[in-house]
Design an enzyme around this catalytic site. Structure first.
Site, PDB file in Angstrom:
ATOM      1  N   CYS A  78       0.842  -1.284  -0.150  1.00  0.00           N
ATOM      2  CA  CYS A  78      -0.107   0.021  -0.010  1.00  0.00           C
ATOM      3  C   CYS A  78       0.860   1.372   0.089  1.00  0.00           C
ATOM      4  O   CYS A  78       0.257   2.316  -0.127  1.00  0.00           O
ATOM      5  CB  CYS A  78      -0.978  -0.074   1.125  1.00  0.00           C
ATOM      6  SG  CYS A  78      -0.069   0.245   2.964  1.00  0.00           S
ATOM      7  N   GLU A 121      -7.102  -6.118  -0.845  1.00  0.00           N
ATOM      8  CA  GLU A 121      -6.894  -5.098   0.256  1.00  0.00           C
ATOM      9  C   GLU A 121      -5.878  -3.965   0.116  1.00  0.00           C
ATOM     10  O   GLU A 121      -4.961  -4.284  -0.481  1.00  0.00           O
ATOM     11  CB  GLU A 121      -6.992  -5.608   1.625  1.00  0.00           C
ATOM     12  CG  GLU A 121      -7.047  -4.922   2.736  1.00  0.00           C
ATOM     13  CD  GLU A 121      -5.874  -4.333   3.190  1.00  0.00           C
ATOM     14  OE1 GLU A 121      -5.542  -3.281   4.063  1.00  0.00           O
ATOM     15  OE2 GLU A 121      -4.748  -4.889   2.788  1.00  0.00           O
ATOM     16  N   ARG A 165      -9.597   2.291  11.529  1.00  0.00           N
ATOM     17  CA  ARG A 165      -8.910   1.704  10.489  1.00  0.00           C
ATOM     18  C   ARG A 165      -9.836   1.495   9.275  1.00  0.00           C
ATOM     19  O   ARG A 165     -10.422   0.629   8.992  1.00  0.00           O
ATOM     20  CB  ARG A 165      -8.039   0.425  10.895  1.00  0.00           C
ATOM     21  CG  ARG A 165      -7.030   0.140   9.714  1.00  0.00           C
ATOM     22  CD  ARG A 165      -6.480  -1.269  10.075  1.00  0.00           C
ATOM     23  NE  ARG A 165      -5.327  -1.624   9.400  1.00  0.00           N
ATOM     24  CZ  ARG A 165      -4.141  -1.477   9.632  1.00  0.00           C
ATOM     25  NH1 ARG A 165      -4.066  -0.591  10.586  1.00  0.00           N
ATOM     26  NH2 ARG A 165      -2.870  -1.753   8.930  1.00  0.00           N
ATOM     27  N   ARG A 167     -10.066   0.843   5.154  1.00  0.00           N
ATOM     28  CA  ARG A 167      -9.436   0.261   4.100  1.00  0.00           C
ATOM     29  C   ARG A 167     -10.401  -0.145   2.890  1.00  0.00           C
ATOM     30  O   ARG A 167     -11.583  -0.211   3.258  1.00  0.00           O
ATOM     31  CB  ARG A 167      -8.707  -0.973   4.742  1.00  0.00           C
ATOM     32  CG  ARG A 167      -7.397  -0.960   5.543  1.00  0.00           C
ATOM     33  CD  ARG A 167      -6.289  -0.195   4.888  1.00  0.00           C
ATOM     34  NE  ARG A 167      -5.152  -0.125   5.753  1.00  0.00           N
ATOM     35  CZ  ARG A 167      -4.930   0.818   6.505  1.00  0.00           C
ATOM     36  NH1 ARG A 167      -5.907   1.985   6.715  1.00  0.00           N
ATOM     37  NH2 ARG A 167      -3.844   1.142   7.279  1.00  0.00           N
TER      38      ARG A 167
END
Length: 341
Positions: A78, A121, A165, A167
């Protein structure tokens, strides 16, 4: 449908795999693993005693050398898309590795093998990088190789772990599978707080900040506040939720705690000054593991510095499990003609 076969690309410490294993109740078998970080490989092996060898750099692996599989799990790096990074996207280059293009290795492998499902993800910033063009390229690539793409941003705090969080999750079904009924899971549990993941016993003094370091953090924050910035350390209340845990010092410094249970403040490691007497400490690796939904029997075999990196890079397992359950429903319907209750 028989036992499904999966591959775990950019596997890290196996968080995505763990969520799918839990959702598919043993009806899934990992047949290929790729992870280039040696310390992550060590943690992975300690917790998944597979006979499958962990392969390294996926860019050096020919797709024909990967065994057939039904589900591709890919938490591709990421850093190229993070809101906290330089946001270079597909042009990102780091130490000779073009991290932003690693997604295309996922596409390359899946175009050859045509699995039933591709699961990815990444950070939320992926959706807005380059005014959305980067994300459009990713979705367009999946469409081009024969998949119907579903995506959603989910927050871990809504799925049983006290961590804020967000995502982006991508689920792509092969076009011959009717995924029109697929939905991302609704929140399952937003009740958890930091107090639910705190170590039961007083933790070692090594997790407590030195008084010199505490003062350094306070001066650092004061300098930023004087310039109108909000950057700095943060002490979390036990009744609160944690900020997103990430790699690097700020992942820890933005999630400090006041914990006065430890009375022996003799330094365990070499520090400047003394252990602070205010009870200010960082979370332990076990607490970070709990923030990501890992069980307490998850084995630690590497030093803390590597564990913080690994859990900061990992996924929240309960979110993955919730999504994987819905993936399973679509596959069950497609291959048995019935929808599970």
């Amino acid at each position: 449908m028989g036992k499904l076969k999966s591959i775990d690309l950019f596997a890290g410490i196996g968080g995505i795999r763990r969520g799918f294993d839990q959702a598919f109740y043993g009806n899934i078998e990992t047949v290929f693993i790729s992870e280039s970080d040696e310390k992550a490989q060590q943690t992975y092996r300690a917790n998944y005693p597979d006979s499958v060898e962990i392969s390294g750099d996926i860019t050096q692996i020919d797709e024909i050398d990967i065994p057939p599989f039904d589900i591709c799990l890919a938490g591709f790096p990421c850093q190229a898309f993070s809101l906290a990074g330089a946001k270079k996207g597909f042009s990102d280059d780091y130490k000779g590795l073009s991290r932003g293009t690693l997604f295309f290795d996922v596409a390359r492998i899946c175009a050859h093998h045509k699995p039933k499902v591709i699961f990815c993800e990444n950070v939320k910033g992926l959706t807005i990088h380059d005014k959305g063009r980067t994300f459009d390229i990713i979705k367009g690539t999946l469409t081009e190789i024969g998949y119907t793409v579903h995506e959603s941003v989910l927050n871990s705090k809504d799925y049983g772990v006290p961590q804020n969080r967000e995502r982006i999750y991508i689920v792509a079904f092969r076009n011959d599978i009717d995924s029109s009924d697929f939905e991302f899971p609704l929140p399952t549990d937003s009740s958890k707080r930091i107090k639910d993941i705190i170590e039961a016993q007083p933790v070692s003094a090594k997790y407590y900040l030195s008084d010199v370091y505490v003062e350094t953090l306070r001066r650092h924050r004061a300098r930023h506040e004087s310039k109108g910035n909000g950057f700095g350390f943060e002490i979390r209340d036990w009744e609160d939720i944690a900020g997103a845990i990430v790699c690097g010092g700020m992942g820890r410094e933005r999630n400090l705690l006041i914990d006065k249970r430890q009375t022996d403040l003799t330094p365990v490691t070499k520090i400047k000054g003394k252990v602070n007497t205010e009870g200010i400490r960082k979370m332990t690796p076990r607490e970070w593991a709990r923030l990501q939904g890992y069980p307490d029997n998850f084995a630690f075999t590497v030093a803390d510095v590597h564990l913080y990196k690994q859990f900061g890079n990992s996924v929240s397992v309960p979110v993955i499990k919730a999504i994987a359950k819905n993936v399973k429903m679509i596959l069950d319907k497609a291959y048995t003609g019935t929808t599970p209750s």
